[in-house]
Design a protein around this motif. Structure first.
Motif, mmCIF file in Angstrom:
data_model
loop_
_atom_site.group_PDB
_atom_site.id
_atom_site.type_symbol
_atom_site.label_atom_id
_atom_site.label_comp_id
_atom_site.label_asym_id
_atom_site.label_seq_id
_atom_site.Cartn_x
_atom_site.Cartn_y
_atom_site.Cartn_z
ATOM 1 N N LEU A 1 0.829 -1.211 0.000
ATOM 2 C CA LEU A 1 0.000 0.000 0.000
ATOM 3 C C LEU A 1 0.862 1.260 0.000
ATOM 4 C CD1 LEU A 1 -2.944 1.096 0.230
ATOM 5 C CD2 LEU A 1 -2.586 1.145 2.694
ATOM 6 N N ILE A 2 1.906 1.268 0.847
ATOM 7 C CA ILE A 2 2.809 2.431 0.912
ATOM 8 C C ILE A 2 3.535 2.594 -0.417
ATOM 9 C CG2 ILE A 2 4.906 3.328 2.017
ATOM 10 C CD1 ILE A 2 3.845 1.939 4.623
ATOM 11 N N THR A 3 3.924 1.478 -1.026
ATOM 12 C CA THR A 3 4.587 1.532 -2.341
ATOM 13 C C THR A 3 3.647 2.129 -3.388
ATOM 14 O OG1 THR A 3 5.891 -0.415 -1.786
ATOM 15 C CG2 THR A 3 5.730 0.139 -4.119
ATOM 16 N N ALA A 4 2.368 1.735 -3.345
ATOM 17 C CA ALA A 4 1.379 2.259 -4.303
ATOM 18 C C ALA A 4 1.257 3.777 -4.172
ATOM 19 C CB ALA A 4 0.024 1.598 -4.070
ATOM 20 N N ILE A 5 1.230 4.275 -2.932
ATOM 21 C CA ILE A 5 1.153 5.735 -2.711
ATOM 22 C C ILE A 5 2.424 6.400 -3.227
ATOM 23 C CG2 ILE A 5 1.026 7.541 -0.933
ATOM 24 C CD1 ILE A 5 -0.664 5.483 0.726
ATOM 25 N N GLY A 6 3.581 5.760 -2.989
ATOM 26 C CA GLY A 6 4.856 6.292 -3.486
ATOM 27 C C GLY A 6 4.900 6.350 -5.010
ATOM 28 N N VAL A 7 4.415 5.300 -5.667
ATOM 29 C CA VAL A 7 4.366 5.275 -7.141
ATOM 30 C C VAL A 7 3.460 6.391 -7.653
ATOM 31 C CG1 VAL A 7 3.615 3.933 -9.151
ATOM 32 C CG2 VAL A 7 4.900 2.820 -7.327
ATOM 33 N N SER A 8 2.335 6.592 -6.964
ATOM 34 C CA SER A 8 1.393 7.656 -7.336
ATOM 35 C C SER A 8 2.082 9.025 -7.314
ATOM 36 C CB SER A 8 0.200 7.637 -6.377
ATOM 37 O OG SER A 8 -0.605 8.772 -6.562
ATOM 38 N N LEU A 9 2.765 9.323 -6.220
ATOM 39 C CA LEU A 9 3.462 10.616 -6.094
ATOM 40 C C LEU A 9 4.584 10.741 -7.123
ATOM 41 C CD1 LEU A 9 3.610 10.769 -2.189
ATOM 42 C CD2 LEU A 9 2.281 12.281 -3.671
ATOM 43 N N PHE A 10 5.281 9.634 -7.381
ATOM 44 C CA PHE A 10 6.368 9.642 -8.366
ATOM 45 C C PHE A 10 5.849 9.995 -9.760
ATOM 46 C CE2 PHE A 10 8.942 7.413 -11.563
ATOM 47 C CZ PHE A 10 10.197 7.960 -11.298
ATOM 48 N N ILE A 11 4.701 9.403 -10.144
ATOM 49 C CA ILE A 11 4.124 9.684 -11.471
ATOM 50 C C ILE A 11 3.676 11.146 -11.558
ATOM 51 C CG2 ILE A 11 2.244 9.131 -13.072
ATOM 52 C CD1 ILE A 11 2.303 6.257 -11.871
ATOM 53 N N GLU A 12 2.982 11.627 -10.514
ATOM 54 C CA GLU A 12 2.475 13.007 -10.518
ATOM 55 C C GLU A 12 3.598 14.023 -10.666
ATOM 56 O OE1 GLU A 12 -1.124 11.817 -7.448
ATOM 57 O OE2 GLU A 12 0.352 13.326 -6.837
ATOM 58 N N TYR A 13 4.603 13.882 -9.816
ATOM 59 C CA TYR A 13 5.667 14.895 -9.814
ATOM 60 C C TYR A 13 6.687 14.647 -10.913
ATOM 61 C CZ TYR A 13 3.360 16.771 -5.834
ATOM 62 O OH TYR A 13 2.406 17.337 -5.036
ATOM 63 N N GLY A 14 6.749 13.398 -11.414
ATOM 64 C CA GLY A 14 7.550 13.124 -12.612
ATOM 65 C C GLY A 14 6.956 13.839 -13.815
ATOM 66 N N MET A 15 5.631 13.825 -13.916
ATOM 67 C CA MET A 15 4.943 14.534 -15.012
ATOM 68 C C MET A 15 5.168 16.046 -14.900
ATOM 69 S SD MET A 15 3.064 14.321 -17.735
ATOM 70 C CE MET A 15 2.013 12.901 -17.947
ATOM 71 N N ILE A 16 5.104 16.564 -13.675
ATOM 72 C CA ILE A 16 5.356 18.000 -13.478
ATOM 73 C C ILE A 16 6.794 18.348 -13.864
ATOM 74 C CG2 ILE A 16 5.623 19.809 -11.690
ATOM 75 C CD1 ILE A 16 3.169 18.582 -10.306
ATOM 76 N N TYR A 17 7.738 17.467 -13.520
ATOM 77 C CA TYR A 17 9.147 17.708 -13.855
ATOM 78 C C TYR A 17 9.351 17.709 -15.369
ATOM 79 C CZ TYR A 17 14.191 17.012 -14.170
ATOM 80 O OH TYR A 17 15.512 17.154 -14.481
#
Length: 293
Positions: free
Chosen positions: A96-112
């Motif tokens: 579950l924690i990994t899923a939340i981490g992947v979510s944040l990674f995709i969001e801020y990766g897109m912003i980057y």
């Protein structure tokens, strides 16, 4: 009365988008008992792929939809193989924690990659005229969204019930160890599940962009959470439940807006979640399963 029917039409269009996203949640949970919180961000990626396909590649609606679905399917498999597969035997909380981490990674990766500024889908992607039935104005876009959603849901039901991979998915969902013993490739089946769920989320992203016009890198958070509520409402792990849950949630939201409580339309989804967890935790289509300790 006309206003009420109008809101019901809007609610069904919105609910069909939630249903497409919720199907990904429910399929993945049904097989690996994982709530994939990165699923809402796959939906966001689909919306952007559709947008760039239309504006940069100058493709029509259908090719853009298919490209978004294909890319999101590949993206979903990559997420599963890189982030979730190593944790298959780990505790639920680790996944579950990994899923939340992947979510944040995709969001801020897109912003980057592209910046945080929003984009707007062009209005002339599909020129379907609105029409009136008994004084009720129905937009062509609402009908298109509904048609796309129904076709994809029927296709999903066909895949799950009539194809070899669908049988494998149902077998793995029922008992993973027994499926392994029967010669089913569990890893490939799980990857196929992620691919199909992510493709549906990508399609939802494109139709959401057409319906609401504005898209941005953080757009997947609220629809993703609402689709999760829809999956729980219908009974998580049950495919028809996700469809019905999405439609019901969309209609409830539209009726709340029509009643003059538009500021509460996001909150009402979580009120529904609390009520369903209190009064029927297994969801509308779920059965109470007793676990032996």
């Amino acid at each position: 009365m006309e206003q009420l029917i109008q809101q019901l039409v809007n609610g069904v269009s919105l609910g069909s988008i939630y249903a497409l996203i919720a199907l990904g949640y429910t399929m993945v949970y049904g097989i690996v008992k994982l709530i994939n919180f990165a699923h809402g961000d796959v939906f966001m990626v689909g919306a952007f792929i559709g947008f760039y396909s239309i504006t940069v590649l100058d493709l029509g609606f259908l090719p853009s939809l298919l490209l978004a679905m294909t890319t999101c399917a590949i993206f979903g498999v990559l997420i599963e193989r890189i982030a979730y597969k190593p944790l298959r035997n780990a505790t639920r909380i680790a996944a579950l924690i990994t899923a939340i981490g992947v979510s944040l990674f995709i969001e801020y990766g897109m912003i980057y990659v592209r910046g945080a500024q929003p984009e707007a889908y062009p209005n002339n992607v599909v020129s379907i005229k609105s029409f009136e039935v008994f004084g009720i104005k129905i937009s062509g876009q609402s009908l298109l969204i509904l048609a796309v959603s129904i076709v994809l849901m029927i296709l999903l039901q066909f895949i799950v019930h009539k194809t070899k991979i669908g049988k494998a998915m149902r077998a793995v969902s029922h008992d993973m160890d027994a499926a392994k013993l029967m010669g089913i490739n569990v890893n490939n089946t799980i990857s196929a599940t992620f691919a199909i769920g992510s493709a549906l989320a990508g399609a939802a992203g494109v139709v959401f962009g057409m319906y609401y016009t504005k898209i941005d890198p953080l757009m997947g958070i609220i629809p993703g959470l609402k689709a999760f509520v829809a999956a729980v409402l219908g009974g998580i792990g049950i495919i028809p439940g996700a469809m019905v849950g999405g439609l019901v949630l969309g209609v409830i939201e539209s009726l709340v807006s029509a009643a003059g409580f538009s500021l509460w339309r996001d909150g009402v989804a979580f009120v529904v979640l609390i009520l369903i967890l209190i009064f029927r935790p297994s969801g509308l289509f779920g059965k109470n399963v007793k676990e032996k300790v």
